[in-house]
Design a protein around this motif. Structure first.
Motif, mmCIF file in Angstrom:
data_model
loop_
_atom_site.group_PDB
_atom_site.id
_atom_site.type_symbol
_atom_site.label_atom_id
_atom_site.label_comp_id
_atom_site.label_asym_id
_atom_site.label_seq_id
_atom_site.Cartn_x
_atom_site.Cartn_y
_atom_site.Cartn_z
ATOM 1 N N GLN A 137 0.889 -1.098 0.079
ATOM 2 C CA GLN A 137 0.131 0.043 0.084
ATOM 3 C C GLN A 137 0.970 1.185 -0.014
ATOM 4 O O GLN A 137 1.675 1.398 1.014
ATOM 5 C CB GLN A 137 -0.895 -0.151 1.329
ATOM 6 C CG GLN A 137 -1.940 -1.117 1.049
ATOM 7 C CD GLN A 137 -2.756 -0.974 2.530
ATOM 8 O OE1 GLN A 137 -2.091 -1.354 3.510
ATOM 9 N NE2 GLN A 137 -3.926 -0.972 2.404
ATOM 10 N N ALA A 195 -2.021 0.171 -4.423
ATOM 11 C CA ALA A 195 -2.142 -1.115 -3.681
ATOM 12 C C ALA A 195 -1.823 -2.329 -4.624
ATOM 13 O O ALA A 195 -2.594 -2.322 -5.753
ATOM 14 C CB ALA A 195 -3.197 -1.358 -2.768
ATOM 15 N N SER A 250 -1.730 7.135 -5.746
ATOM 16 C CA SER A 250 -1.595 5.964 -4.646
ATOM 17 C C SER A 250 -2.119 4.575 -5.476
ATOM 18 O O SER A 250 -2.639 4.531 -6.356
ATOM 19 C CB SER A 250 -2.829 6.388 -3.485
ATOM 20 O OG SER A 250 -3.825 6.065 -3.987
ATOM 21 N N THR A 254 -7.157 1.041 1.570
ATOM 22 C CA THR A 254 -7.423 0.873 -0.004
ATOM 23 C C THR A 254 -9.001 0.806 -0.127
ATOM 24 O O THR A 254 -9.585 -0.076 0.285
ATOM 25 C CB THR A 254 -6.629 -0.381 -0.521
ATOM 26 O OG1 THR A 254 -5.192 -0.109 -0.224
ATOM 27 C CG2 THR A 254 -6.931 -0.396 -2.078
ATOM 28 N N THR A 306 -5.572 4.675 -2.218
ATOM 29 C CA THR A 306 -5.001 4.124 -0.965
ATOM 30 C C THR A 306 -4.449 5.434 -0.367
ATOM 31 O O THR A 306 -4.064 6.440 -0.892
ATOM 32 C CB THR A 306 -3.713 3.071 -1.148
ATOM 33 O OG1 THR A 306 -4.397 1.922 -1.816
ATOM 34 C CG2 THR A 306 -2.942 2.961 -0.019
#
Length: 220
Positions: free
Chosen positions: A48, A66, A64, A122, A109
């Motif tokens: 993450q 994951a 972002s 997430t 995330t």
């Protein structure tokens, strides 16, 4: 093969990275193609991470992501990883992943730290899928550096990438809980066993890596 997004460099992102023994080993095994070998415990990894500024990348915006999936054992006695899911807020990063056979979907995330309390969430379409809570410090006593291999599938062929990384993990570090919150989402199949059996992990506020790394075509 079309390359709509060139390889990228990401520096000094905030990353939580760890692995566990899954609750449903057979469901984890079902995420990889036949012929690939998994460790006996069917262990799963999770990343993450948050890239706060476009200046931390060679050509992406802030984003972002994951990624999670099972670890693999290769015929050369080495190890690799299989991305079962890649959830990213960046359309360009998703395109880059998808063109290389990685299952990529939109997701977001966040990593929030108050004092020593870290919470990473997430979500997809506003629905939280994974929530990790941890205790983290601020001291860096060592650096992790090297390469990790990832495999993916395009059609009937497997492709591999060796991805360089430099991580600066903090101490102290302790995972307190890992919650998979959406039983109807496919990531739920990779949830950890209860009680939680962690195998390794770290939090690094300065994580650097290449996407996707050097590539080769092969059967493994």
């Amino acid at each position: 093969m079309s390359q709509p997004v060139p390889p990228q460099l990401v520096v000094h992102c905030r990353m939580l990275h760890f692995g566990w023994v899954p609750a449903d080993p057979e469901a984890v095994a079902a995420t990889v193609p036949p012929g690939l070998r998994l460790p006996a415990n069917r262990q799963v990894f999770l990343q993450q991470y948050v890239v706060d500024d476009a200046a931390q990348t060679s050509g992406l915006e802030s984003y972002s992501a994951a990624g999670l999936g099972p670890d693999l054992e290769l015929v050369d006695s080495g190890s690799a990883r299989w991305y079962a899911h890649h959830l990213s807020s960046s359309p360009l990063a998703r395109t880059q992943a998808a063109v290389r056979g990685v299952p990529a979907a939109a997701g977001r995330t966040t990593i929030e730290i108050v004092g020593q309390a870290l919470v990473a969430v997430t979500e997809v379409d506003g629905v939280a899928l994974i929530r990790t809570t941890a205790r983290v410090g601020g001291a860096v006593s060592r650096v992790y550096r090297g390469h990790v291999r990832y495999l993916s599938r395009l059609g009937d062929r497997l492709t591999g990438a060796s991805c360089p990384y430099v991580f600066e993990p903090v101490t102290p570090f302790e995972i307190e809980s890992v919650e998979f919150l959406a039983p109807d989402h496919p990531v739920f199949a990779l949830r950890p066993a209860n009680p939680l059996e962690l195998l390794w992990g770290f939090y690094s506020p300065r994580s650097s890596f290449a996407l996707p790394g050097s590539e080769s075509w092969a059967w493994y």
